[in-house]
Design a protein around this motif. Sequence first.
Motif, PDB file in Angstrom:
ATOM      1  N   ASN A 155     -72.161  38.727   2.036  1.00 38.07           N
ATOM      2  CA  ASN A 155     -71.507  38.397   3.562  1.00 38.07           C
ATOM      3  C   ASN A 155     -70.032  39.177   3.406  1.00 38.07           C
ATOM      4  O   ASN A 155     -69.754  39.714   4.524  1.00 38.07           O
ATOM      5  CB  ASN A 155     -71.351  36.852   3.603  1.00 38.07           C
ATOM      6  CG  ASN A 155     -70.309  36.536   4.806  1.00 38.07           C
ATOM      7  OD1 ASN A 155     -69.171  36.215   4.416  1.00 38.07           O
ATOM      8  ND2 ASN A 155     -70.687  36.545   6.079  1.00 38.07           N
ATOM      9  N   LEU A 158     -70.430  43.153   3.924  1.00 39.48           N
ATOM     10  CA  LEU A 158     -70.657  43.658   5.212  1.00 39.48           C
ATOM     11  C   LEU A 158     -69.532  43.068   6.015  1.00 39.48           C
ATOM     12  O   LEU A 158     -69.513  43.866   7.140  1.00 39.48           O
ATOM     13  CB  LEU A 158     -71.952  42.570   5.934  1.00 39.48           C
ATOM     14  CG  LEU A 158     -73.363  42.733   5.131  1.00 39.48           C
ATOM     15  CD1 LEU A 158     -74.639  41.887   5.537  1.00 39.48           C
ATOM     16  CD2 LEU A 158     -73.787  44.300   5.323  1.00 39.48           C
ATOM     17  N   GLU A 159     -68.734  42.389   5.854  1.00 40.51           N
ATOM     18  CA  GLU A 159     -67.544  41.808   6.444  1.00 40.51           C
ATOM     19  C   GLU A 159     -66.453  42.452   6.103  1.00 40.51           C
ATOM     20  O   GLU A 159     -65.134  42.140   6.573  1.00 40.51           O
ATOM     21  CB  GLU A 159     -67.450  40.254   6.764  1.00 40.51           C
ATOM     22  CG  GLU A 159     -68.477  39.886   7.671  1.00 40.51           C
ATOM     23  CD  GLU A 159     -68.534  38.177   7.778  1.00 40.51           C
ATOM     24  OE1 GLU A 159     -69.076  37.809   8.849  1.00 40.51           O
ATOM     25  OE2 GLU A 159     -67.446  37.674   7.214  1.00 40.51           O
ATOM     26  N   GLY A 220     -77.710  37.531   6.345  1.00 45.76           N
ATOM     27  CA  GLY A 220     -78.597  38.527   7.563  1.00 45.76           C
ATOM     28  C   GLY A 220     -78.187  38.073   8.778  1.00 45.76           C
ATOM     29  O   GLY A 220     -77.437  38.589   9.432  1.00 45.76           O
ATOM     30  N   LEU A 221     -78.971  36.765   9.551  1.00 47.69           N
ATOM     31  CA  LEU A 221     -78.704  36.613  10.660  1.00 47.69           C
ATOM     32  C   LEU A 221     -77.439  35.965  11.171  1.00 47.69           C
ATOM     33  O   LEU A 221     -76.710  36.520  12.148  1.00 47.69           O
ATOM     34  CB  LEU A 221     -79.590  35.485  11.005  1.00 47.69           C
ATOM     35  CG  LEU A 221     -79.856  35.045  12.611  1.00 47.69           C
ATOM     36  CD1 LEU A 221     -80.020  35.953  13.467  1.00 47.69           C
ATOM     37  CD2 LEU A 221     -80.982  33.899  12.779  1.00 47.69           C
ATOM     38  N   TYR A 222     -76.794  35.114  10.291  1.00 48.74           N
ATOM     39  CA  TYR A 222     -75.650  34.383  10.600  1.00 48.74           C
ATOM     40  C   TYR A 222     -74.329  35.460  10.666  1.00 48.74           C
ATOM     41  O   TYR A 222     -73.470  35.459  11.560  1.00 48.74           O
ATOM     42  CB  TYR A 222     -75.145  33.509   9.342  1.00 48.74           C
ATOM     43  CG  TYR A 222     -73.954  33.036   9.322  1.00 48.74           C
ATOM     44  CD1 TYR A 222     -73.329  32.201  10.442  1.00 48.74           C
ATOM     45  CD2 TYR A 222     -73.001  33.309   8.336  1.00 48.74           C
ATOM     46  CE1 TYR A 222     -72.105  31.754  10.513  1.00 48.74           C
ATOM     47  CE2 TYR A 222     -71.766  32.758   8.352  1.00 48.74           C
ATOM     48  CZ  TYR A 222     -71.349  31.934   9.595  1.00 48.74           C
ATOM     49  OH  TYR A 222     -70.012  31.291   9.584  1.00 48.74           O
ATOM     50  N   THR A 223     -74.358  36.512   9.548  1.00 46.50           N
ATOM     51  CA  THR A 223     -73.400  37.438   9.447  1.00 46.50           C
ATOM     52  C   THR A 223     -73.505  38.358  10.629  1.00 46.50           C
ATOM     53  O   THR A 223     -72.475  38.839  11.167  1.00 46.50           O
ATOM     54  CB  THR A 223     -73.331  38.213   8.154  1.00 46.50           C
ATOM     55  OG1 THR A 223     -73.353  37.307   7.037  1.00 46.50           O
ATOM     56  CG2 THR A 223     -72.324  39.335   8.058  1.00 46.50           C
ATOM     57  N   TYR A 224     -74.540  38.775  10.876  1.00 43.91           N
ATOM     58  CA  TYR A 224     -74.991  39.519  12.131  1.00 43.91           C
ATOM     59  C   TYR A 224     -74.307  38.984  13.437  1.00 43.91           C
ATOM     60  O   TYR A 224     -73.973  39.691  14.404  1.00 43.91           O
ATOM     61  CB  TYR A 224     -76.509  39.905  12.294  1.00 43.91           C
ATOM     62  CG  TYR A 224     -76.653  40.724  13.518  1.00 43.91           C
ATOM     63  CD1 TYR A 224     -76.396  42.131  13.575  1.00 43.91           C
ATOM     64  CD2 TYR A 224     -77.206  39.891  14.728  1.00 43.91           C
ATOM     65  CE1 TYR A 224     -76.920  42.676  14.793  1.00 43.91           C
ATOM     66  CE2 TYR A 224     -77.490  40.704  15.874  1.00 43.91           C
ATOM     67  CZ  TYR A 224     -77.530  42.259  15.911  1.00 43.91           C
ATOM     68  OH  TYR A 224     -77.615  42.757  17.035  1.00 43.91           O
ATOM     69  N   LEU A 225     -74.511  37.798  13.584  1.00 42.74           N
ATOM     70  CA  LEU A 225     -74.283  37.061  15.007  1.00 42.74           C
ATOM     71  C   LEU A 225     -72.802  36.438  15.112  1.00 42.74           C
ATOM     72  O   LEU A 225     -72.306  36.456  16.157  1.00 42.74           O
ATOM     73  CB  LEU A 225     -74.916  35.780  15.076  1.00 42.74           C
ATOM     74  CG  LEU A 225     -76.407  35.991  15.461  1.00 42.74           C
ATOM     75  CD1 LEU A 225     -77.052  34.557  15.456  1.00 42.74           C
ATOM     76  CD2 LEU A 225     -76.682  36.516  16.735  1.00 42.74           C
ATOM     77  N   LYS A 226     -71.957  36.601  13.738  1.00 44.92           N
ATOM     78  CA  LYS A 226     -70.498  36.199  13.955  1.00 44.92           C
ATOM     79  C   LYS A 226     -69.673  36.971  14.868  1.00 44.92           C
ATOM     80  O   LYS A 226     -68.971  36.352  15.695  1.00 44.92           O
ATOM     81  CB  LYS A 226     -69.900  36.144  12.511  1.00 44.92           C
ATOM     82  CG  LYS A 226     -70.377  35.187  11.702  1.00 44.92           C
ATOM     83  CD  LYS A 226     -69.986  35.203  10.279  1.00 44.92           C
ATOM     84  CE  LYS A 226     -68.431  35.072  10.133  1.00 44.92           C
ATOM     85  NZ  LYS A 226     -67.881  34.942   8.770  1.00 44.92           N
ATOM     86  N   ARG A 228     -70.768  38.878  17.356  1.00 40.32           N
ATOM     87  CA  ARG A 228     -71.735  38.930  18.626  1.00 40.32           C
ATOM     88  C   ARG A 228     -71.866  37.721  19.501  1.00 40.32           C
ATOM     89  O   ARG A 228     -72.109  37.855  20.832  1.00 40.32           O
ATOM     90  CB  ARG A 228     -73.006  39.664  18.389  1.00 40.32           C
ATOM     91  CG  ARG A 228     -72.681  40.940  17.290  1.00 40.32           C
ATOM     92  CD  ARG A 228     -74.283  41.505  17.347  1.00 40.32           C
ATOM     93  NE  ARG A 228     -74.061  42.890  16.731  1.00 40.32           N
ATOM     94  CZ  ARG A 228     -73.540  43.334  15.451  1.00 40.32           C
ATOM     95  NH1 ARG A 228     -73.143  42.303  14.656  1.00 40.32           N
ATOM     96  NH2 ARG A 228     -73.572  44.709  15.275  1.00 40.32           N
ATOM     97  N   ASN A 232     -73.459  31.683  16.331  1.00 42.54           N
ATOM     98  CA  ASN A 232     -73.673  31.998  14.761  1.00 42.54           C
ATOM     99  C   ASN A 232     -73.206  30.477  14.145  1.00 42.54           C
ATOM    100  O   ASN A 232     -73.721  30.475  13.184  1.00 42.54           O
ATOM    101  CB  ASN A 232     -72.658  32.990  14.642  1.00 42.54           C
ATOM    102  CG  ASN A 232     -71.043  32.670  14.671  1.00 42.54           C
ATOM    103  OD1 ASN A 232     -70.574  31.845  13.955  1.00 42.54           O
ATOM    104  ND2 ASN A 232     -70.662  32.908  15.893  1.00 42.54           N
TER     105      ASN A 232
END
Length: 487
Positions: A155, A158-159, A220-226, A228, A232
């Motif tokens: 996480n 990616l951030e 994956g999904l959680y980090t991608y949605l934060k 967007r 999330n």
Amino acid sequence: MASSSAILTGRRVRLFWHAVSAGKINRRPLGAIGIGAHGSGSWAAASYPLSRYLQQAASFSSAASDDDERRSKNTAAAGVVANDARDVSTPQPRTPNLSHLAELSKARLSALVVSTTAFGFLSVGPTALALTSLPTFAAASVGTALCASSAATFNQVLEVERDRQMKRTGNRPLVTGAVSREAAVGLGCLTGASGGLMLGLGTDPVTTMLGVGNIGLYAGLYTYLKPRSEINTWVGAVVGAIPPVMGWTAAGGSITDPEAMLLGSTLFLWQFPHFFALNWMYRADYKRGGFAMVAVNDPNGDRTASIMKRYGLYLASLPFISTALEVTSPMFAIDGGILLNGYALYVASKFDKERSNANARKVFLTSLWYLPCAMMLFLLHSRRWHEEATEEDELTLKDEDSSLLISMKKGMNKIQSKGRDLCIHEALASDSLGVSIGSEMNKTPIDGSKCPISLGKAAAANSVSIATKEEIELREESSPKGPSPES
């Protein structure tokens, strides 16, 4: 040497005329330096000789050279500062230490995750625990911790650019350069692989699948949605709800058991007051980071307060549902549903009345001690912990495992006994007072483990039974008897 002198003299002449033009050397009429109006005159007879002008030009040239040198030194110093500034803005990786690795793995969050896994494991009760062992418990706990560490590391990888924009996360190891991106990726892969391997070897396939799947769901999904979508937060709540279910399945329970549903629901709903309070306090920071959070798009706090209260009410209903499903004793509805959740709702309502950071902090701090209290009360009132492990079950374990299980059971019984002593309802329901319900043939003694909620349910059932019998008797009396057959 001659050419060098000529160059030097030419430079001094140019500097001289620049100085004269700038007013740094006093102007004199040409005649004053022995040059007449017609271009002739005597050098020696000049009232302001040319040699004095040349001296001033030479001194000015020297001063200019000194200025150039100082300017060069200042430029060099400025370059060093600029390089230092570039070093700060683009940090160079250094050798990481344990504190950096702990922060990268979010050690405190991982410890909370492990505690919820242990909570799920212990919830199966002594009878089921007698069929498991300490290595299984250790594998479930350590494996879950490693999976949580892996998810947190990926996480942050990616951030990292968004973390750099926030004050709250500006000192994370990847942002400061204490840990390189490559090292962080390596740590995430190592902890994820070792966590999955430990769960696979020490627990069961369902627990392993949940642990490894949670890494992908969080990183994956959680980090991608934060950045967007506000959804999330709900995805992140699912991630937090999985560890206690992992503990339950690792101890031999089924993922479809009512207890597993209740454990997961407790952690899922708890996260909304907890995180939305944190989100409100740092809403400006989340906005700087570019994250799509409810509080960022909720300037007045209406939605934030509404979500806190609504999910707080959902959370308060779980002890009553647990009692209705006979997972816990009725007293859990009193101290867990009314007392504990009543205070949590009170704090949330204060935030609803005044949307300040101070009130949000109270909600956040309340959530921190709420969770361990709720988990402990669930275990104390769990009907599974009222069961006794058989001798045959205890013999399946090693001596040290059996002694630990027996010690846990005795400790739980002491706490339960102390709670009954302090509870006036349990005292009224004790056998020593001879309390009973009903009359005559329907008279029923009260078991000492019951409380007024149980009494009320038993009394209601008894009343319904009496009413049904009386109704049947009245119908039999009022129904006409048929004519006797003629012989």
